[in-house]
Design a protein around this motif. Structure first.
Motif, mmCIF file in Angstrom:
data_model
loop_
_atom_site.group_PDB
_atom_site.id
_atom_site.type_symbol
_atom_site.label_atom_id
_atom_site.label_comp_id
_atom_site.label_asym_id
_atom_site.label_seq_id
_atom_site.Cartn_x
_atom_site.Cartn_y
_atom_site.Cartn_z
ATOM 1 N N ALA A 355 0.748 -1.096 -0.158
ATOM 2 C CA ALA A 355 0.049 0.079 -0.052
ATOM 3 C C ALA A 355 0.961 1.227 -0.037
ATOM 4 O O ALA A 355 1.966 0.990 0.470
ATOM 5 N N GLU A 356 0.437 2.298 -0.681
ATOM 6 C CA GLU A 356 1.026 3.778 -0.581
ATOM 7 C C GLU A 356 1.119 3.944 0.864
ATOM 8 O O GLU A 356 0.164 4.022 1.687
ATOM 9 N N PRO A 357 2.373 4.562 1.092
ATOM 10 C CA PRO A 357 2.537 5.030 2.599
ATOM 11 C C PRO A 357 1.907 6.466 2.850
ATOM 12 O O PRO A 357 1.771 6.822 1.964
ATOM 13 N N THR A 358 1.467 6.577 4.008
ATOM 14 C CA THR A 358 0.651 7.813 4.227
ATOM 15 C C THR A 358 1.581 9.151 4.057
ATOM 16 O O THR A 358 2.853 9.217 4.613
ATOM 17 N N PRO A 359 1.351 10.042 3.487
ATOM 18 C CA PRO A 359 2.044 11.128 3.062
ATOM 19 C C PRO A 359 2.492 11.874 4.345
ATOM 20 O O PRO A 359 1.785 12.046 5.344
ATOM 21 N N ALA A 360 3.953 12.273 4.349
ATOM 22 C CA ALA A 360 4.473 12.790 5.492
ATOM 23 C C ALA A 360 4.616 14.341 5.056
ATOM 24 O O ALA A 360 4.671 14.505 3.713
ATOM 25 N N VAL A 361 5.227 15.160 5.922
ATOM 26 C CA VAL A 361 5.443 16.505 5.935
ATOM 27 C C VAL A 361 6.601 16.628 4.779
ATOM 28 O O VAL A 361 7.349 16.047 5.379
ATOM 29 N N GLY A 362 6.672 17.160 3.907
ATOM 30 C CA GLY A 362 7.659 17.373 3.195
ATOM 31 C C GLY A 362 8.728 18.574 3.625
ATOM 32 O O GLY A 362 8.450 19.567 4.309
ATOM 33 N N THR A 363 10.140 18.509 3.051
ATOM 34 C CA THR A 363 10.931 19.328 3.376
ATOM 35 C C THR A 363 11.045 20.360 2.032
ATOM 36 O O THR A 363 10.717 19.932 1.113
ATOM 37 N N ALA A 368 12.372 20.929 -3.702
ATOM 38 C CA ALA A 368 13.337 21.398 -4.701
ATOM 39 C C ALA A 368 13.787 20.309 -5.587
ATOM 40 O O ALA A 368 13.712 20.415 -6.735
ATOM 41 N N VAL A 369 13.934 19.229 -5.068
ATOM 42 C CA VAL A 369 14.307 18.019 -5.933
ATOM 43 C C VAL A 369 13.102 17.807 -6.993
ATOM 44 O O VAL A 369 13.230 17.266 -7.935
ATOM 45 N N ARG A 370 11.729 17.772 -6.325
ATOM 46 C CA ARG A 370 10.605 17.418 -7.291
ATOM 47 C C ARG A 370 10.495 18.720 -8.353
ATOM 48 O O ARG A 370 10.289 18.154 -9.422
ATOM 49 N N SER A 416 3.852 11.924 -1.785
ATOM 50 C CA SER A 416 4.520 11.242 -0.761
ATOM 51 C C SER A 416 5.916 10.879 -1.055
ATOM 52 O O SER A 416 6.580 10.558 -0.272
ATOM 53 N N SER A 417 6.193 10.795 -2.238
ATOM 54 C CA SER A 417 7.505 10.592 -2.687
ATOM 55 C C SER A 417 8.693 11.728 -2.493
ATOM 56 O O SER A 417 9.761 11.357 -2.587
ATOM 57 N N TRP A 418 7.946 12.963 -2.372
ATOM 58 C CA TRP A 418 9.109 14.093 -2.571
ATOM 59 C C TRP A 418 9.143 14.563 -1.208
ATOM 60 O O TRP A 418 9.515 15.704 -0.809
ATOM 61 N N THR A 419 9.044 13.720 -0.026
ATOM 62 C CA THR A 419 9.195 14.235 1.338
ATOM 63 C C THR A 419 10.801 14.876 1.636
ATOM 64 O O THR A 419 10.817 16.000 2.360
ATOM 65 N N THR A 420 11.756 14.146 1.328
ATOM 66 C CA THR A 420 13.148 14.265 1.588
ATOM 67 C C THR A 420 13.885 14.217 0.276
ATOM 68 O O THR A 420 13.503 13.372 -0.713
ATOM 69 N N PRO A 421 15.049 14.675 0.065
ATOM 70 C CA PRO A 421 15.884 14.391 -1.130
ATOM 71 C C PRO A 421 16.005 12.860 -1.429
ATOM 72 O O PRO A 421 16.061 12.509 -2.345
ATOM 73 N N ARG A 453 21.148 6.706 -1.056
ATOM 74 C CA ARG A 453 21.812 5.828 0.017
ATOM 75 C C ARG A 453 22.704 7.343 0.416
ATOM 76 O O ARG A 453 22.839 7.461 1.812
ATOM 77 N N ALA A 454 23.660 7.990 -0.298
ATOM 78 C CA ALA A 454 24.476 9.078 0.258
ATOM 79 C C ALA A 454 23.638 9.844 0.991
ATOM 80 O O ALA A 454 24.343 10.608 1.900
ATOM 81 N N LEU A 455 22.515 10.341 0.529
ATOM 82 C CA LEU A 455 21.761 11.391 1.492
ATOM 83 C C LEU A 455 20.704 11.040 2.256
ATOM 84 O O LEU A 455 20.106 11.722 2.931
ATOM 85 N N GLU A 456 21.070 9.733 2.720
ATOM 86 C CA GLU A 456 19.973 8.895 3.754
ATOM 87 C C GLU A 456 20.157 9.667 5.124
ATOM 88 O O GLU A 456 21.260 9.956 5.422
ATOM 89 N N GLY A 457 19.034 10.018 5.637
ATOM 90 C CA GLY A 457 19.184 10.685 6.992
ATOM 91 C C GLY A 457 19.433 12.396 6.905
ATOM 92 O O GLY A 457 19.248 12.815 8.030
ATOM 93 N N ALA A 458 19.551 12.734 5.803
ATOM 94 C CA ALA A 458 19.895 14.347 5.548
ATOM 95 C C ALA A 458 18.806 14.901 5.049
ATOM 96 O O ALA A 458 18.468 14.990 3.849
ATOM 97 N N SER A 459 17.905 15.444 6.007
ATOM 98 C CA SER A 459 16.537 15.971 5.308
ATOM 99 C C SER A 459 17.010 17.380 4.802
ATOM 100 O O SER A 459 16.087 17.886 3.917
ATOM 101 N N ASP A 460 18.074 18.053 5.120
ATOM 102 C CA ASP A 460 18.483 19.159 4.473
ATOM 103 C C ASP A 460 20.087 19.070 4.415
ATOM 104 O O ASP A 460 20.679 19.787 4.934
ATOM 105 N N PRO A 461 20.353 18.511 3.284
ATOM 106 C CA PRO A 461 21.642 18.016 3.065
ATOM 107 C C PRO A 461 22.592 19.262 2.511
ATOM 108 O O PRO A 461 22.055 20.529 2.005
ATOM 109 N N SER A 462 23.804 19.477 3.072
ATOM 110 C CA SER A 462 24.688 20.501 2.633
ATOM 111 C C SER A 462 25.090 20.533 1.240
ATOM 112 O O SER A 462 25.062 19.388 0.521
ATOM 113 N N PRO A 463 25.623 21.534 0.521
ATOM 114 C CA PRO A 463 26.182 21.346 -0.581
ATOM 115 C C PRO A 463 27.077 20.445 -0.841
ATOM 116 O O PRO A 463 27.444 19.648 -2.358
ATOM 117 N N ARG A 464 28.087 20.003 0.093
ATOM 118 C CA ARG A 464 29.273 19.249 -0.128
ATOM 119 C C ARG A 464 28.441 17.716 0.006
ATOM 120 O O ARG A 464 28.755 16.958 -0.698
#
Length: 575
Positions: A355-363, A368-370, A416-421, A453-464
């Protein structure tokens, strides 16, 4: 017009010699262009002989149907020309015993005359001989009386039924009766997308406009009963099946066999589509389809198009269709699936959510990715024709449609796909792996999943963080495909873009500048591929012939990166 022949005057004997050379069960009377079973029993032990034939150019008919359970002999005339009386008589003398012979003749004047006279001469020699004429072309129903219609692909079904009856030891009169019954219950109709080219002529027999077709054509390169505008496979199947069903007066609950026949230049893909549509057209009328065969059974040289043949079954005919045969061109089988086919759900991993997950609040970064993904998707859809053209010049031509299909899949992702990068990149990767086959799907899916995977856990990743994810994504593509910069692949645009992005971030410039620099580097890299000799992929088979043509994959990278750069602003994390 190019042909794989030795000379126009020798195509028939050369063809027959090549056919017989492949089979120890066939023999050739070369002087008469007769192919027959070999060895045959002694005359007194022979069952009813079945002889058919006609002009060449209809391969695999008629020699392809010589074998136990079908024809005993086939007589080949010149291309689209009836064989001579003497050639038919030669076949009868070679294969008929006291049980006699049945001639199965398509309803064309030359065939009727030459086979008819040969039958008369054979009778004078003491060979019992009967004739069954096939006139199954329903396209002529409003033009000529039924007895004057042409014989086309339905003739093959008559071969099968009569051959099975003869193989079971039926008498000449019984074999003739069953063949006549089958011929009376068959309706066929053809459609051509273009003309064929006779070897001795060297050019097509007629010309069609880009969006024109011929309806109700015969099998000798002639034009059809009418010219019409191009229609979909579904529309053509409905028209053809409707005409056949009306002519045969098929009522609901009728039981039929269906033959979907290519005319010589129609790929199996298109024949399968026509088969599906024809099955649907019959079943919507309540008609039960007991057997269906699809392939090239009776062609018209290299004509693009097909014919549909419907045989109204009765209790006598179906077992004869199912009887075994050794004729090389008969496809065997023919059983049909339930209406609509057997369709299964896509297997899922046990841990994959159904089932499609319940939409979360996006960042803000997810949004921006969307926006960047939407811009990239629209740019690739608009560039479909350009990318298809580039790929066709140095590959297989499917790049434009593949990336357009993948772009549509990205545009269809739920909110719901666009909550975090990381979530957004992962969703895009999964969408592309499902939507795109070939090489583009795995490459882009692998890159996006690695970046996620490289951005996992970073809701607001830095430029680096973004630069690292970009570089890891490009590295994943290089590892998966084994390519390097200079091989003339998408990496020739991606690697310079990732390097430029990282260098710009390290210099302290904004992400807007970083994406702009990456887009410029990708543009330069894509342009440079035109002067590179390809070392990987299908383009590598062309060698230096690919020079002067940009790599389609690299150009695609430049296109979507330019779109991403246009969406960025100085205060957006991922652009």
């Amino acid at each position: 017009m190019k042909k794989l022949i030795n000379a126009p005057h020798s195509v028939v004997p050369d063809m027959l010699a090549g056919l017989v050379a492949q089979s120890p069960d066939l023999a050739l009377i070369a002087a008469d262009n007769v192919v027959l079973r070999h060895p045959l029993p002694e005359p007194e032990r022979r069952s009813v002989a079945l002889v058919s034939g006609g002009g060449s150019g209809h391969e695999p008919a008629h020699a392809g149907y010589v074998g136990a359970g079908m024809l005993t002999a086939a007589v080949a005339g010149d291309v689209f020309t009836s064989p001579s009386t003497d050639a038919v008589l030669s076949a009868l003398r070679a294969c008929a015993g006291p049980a006699g012979a049945l001639l199965i003749v398509k309803n064309y004047t030359g065939d009727r005359l030459n086979f008819g006279l040969a039958a008369e001469l054979a009778r004078n020699e003491g060979i019992p001989t009967e004739i069954v004429v096939v006139a199954d072309d329903v396209a002529l129903r409003d033009t000529v009386e039924p007895a004057r219609r042409r014989g086309i692909a339905g003739t093959v079904l008559v071969h099968k039924i009569a051959g099975a009856a003869a193989e079971k030891g039926a008498s000449l009169s019984e074999v003739a009766r069953l063949a006549s019954l089958a011929a009376s219950r068959i309706g066929s109709m053809g459609v051509a997308l273009g003309a064929c080219t006779l070897p001795a002529v060297g050019h097509p027999g007629f010309a069609l406009g880009e969006n024109e077709i011929e309806l109700g054509l015969g099998i000798h390169g002639e034009a059809g009963v009418s010219r019409a505008s191009l229609r979909t496979a579904a529309e053509l199947a409905e028209l053809m099946i409707g005409t056949i069903a009306d002519d045969l007066a098929l009522a609901p609950a009728s039981r039929v066999a269906l033959l979907v026949n290519g005319l010589g230049a129609t790929p199996p893909m298109e024949l399968a589509i026509m088969a599906g549509e024809a099955l649907g057209a019959l079943r919507r009328r309540g008609i039960g389809v007991e057997r269906v065969w699809t392939g090239t059974f009776l062609s018209a040289l290299d004509m693009p198009g097909c014919s549909l043949s419907v045989l109204a079954l009765d209790p006598e005919l179906l077992p004869l269709l199912d009887a075994p045969t050794e004729a090389p061109a008969w496809p065997r089988g023919g059983a049909t699936a339930p209406y609509g086919g057997i369709n299964l759900e896509t297997p899922r991993h046990s841990g994959e959510a159904l089932a499609e997950p319940t939409p979360a609040v996006g960042t803000a970064s997810g949004e921006a990715v969307r926006q960047a993904a939407i811009a990239a998707a629209h740019a690739l859809i608009e560039a479909e024709a350009l990318l298809a053209d580039l790929d066709a010049k140095a590959g297989d031509g499917d790049l434009g449609s593949s990336l357009a299909r993948g772009s549509q899949a990205v545009l269809a992702l739920p909110a719901s796909s666009w909550t975090t990068p990381s979530a957004a990149l992962s969703a895009m990767g999964q969408a592309l792996r499902r939507a795109i086959g070939g090489s583009s799907g795995p490459f882009y899916a692998t890159a996006l999943l690695r970046a996620a995977r490289a951005l996992e856990g970073a809701s607001d990743p830095s430029p680096r963080d973004v630069a690292t994810a970009f570089s890891e994504a490009v590295g994943a593509i290089a590892t998966l495909g084994g390519a390097r910069v200079g091989d003339r692949t998408m990496l020739d645009a991606l690697q310079p873009a990732a390097d430029a992005f990282s260098a710009t971030v390290e210099s302290g410039s904004s992400l807007t500048v970083a994406w702009e620099n990456a887009a410029r580097a990708a543009e330069d890299g894509a342009a440079a591929t035109a002067s590179m000799r390809p070392r990987l992929g299908r383009a590598s088979y062309l060698g230096e012939r690919a020079l002067g043509i940009e790599d389609g994959g690299a150009r695609a990278v430049a296109i979507w990166l330019a779109a991403v750069a246009e969406t960025t602003s100085a205060d957006v994390t991922l652009g």
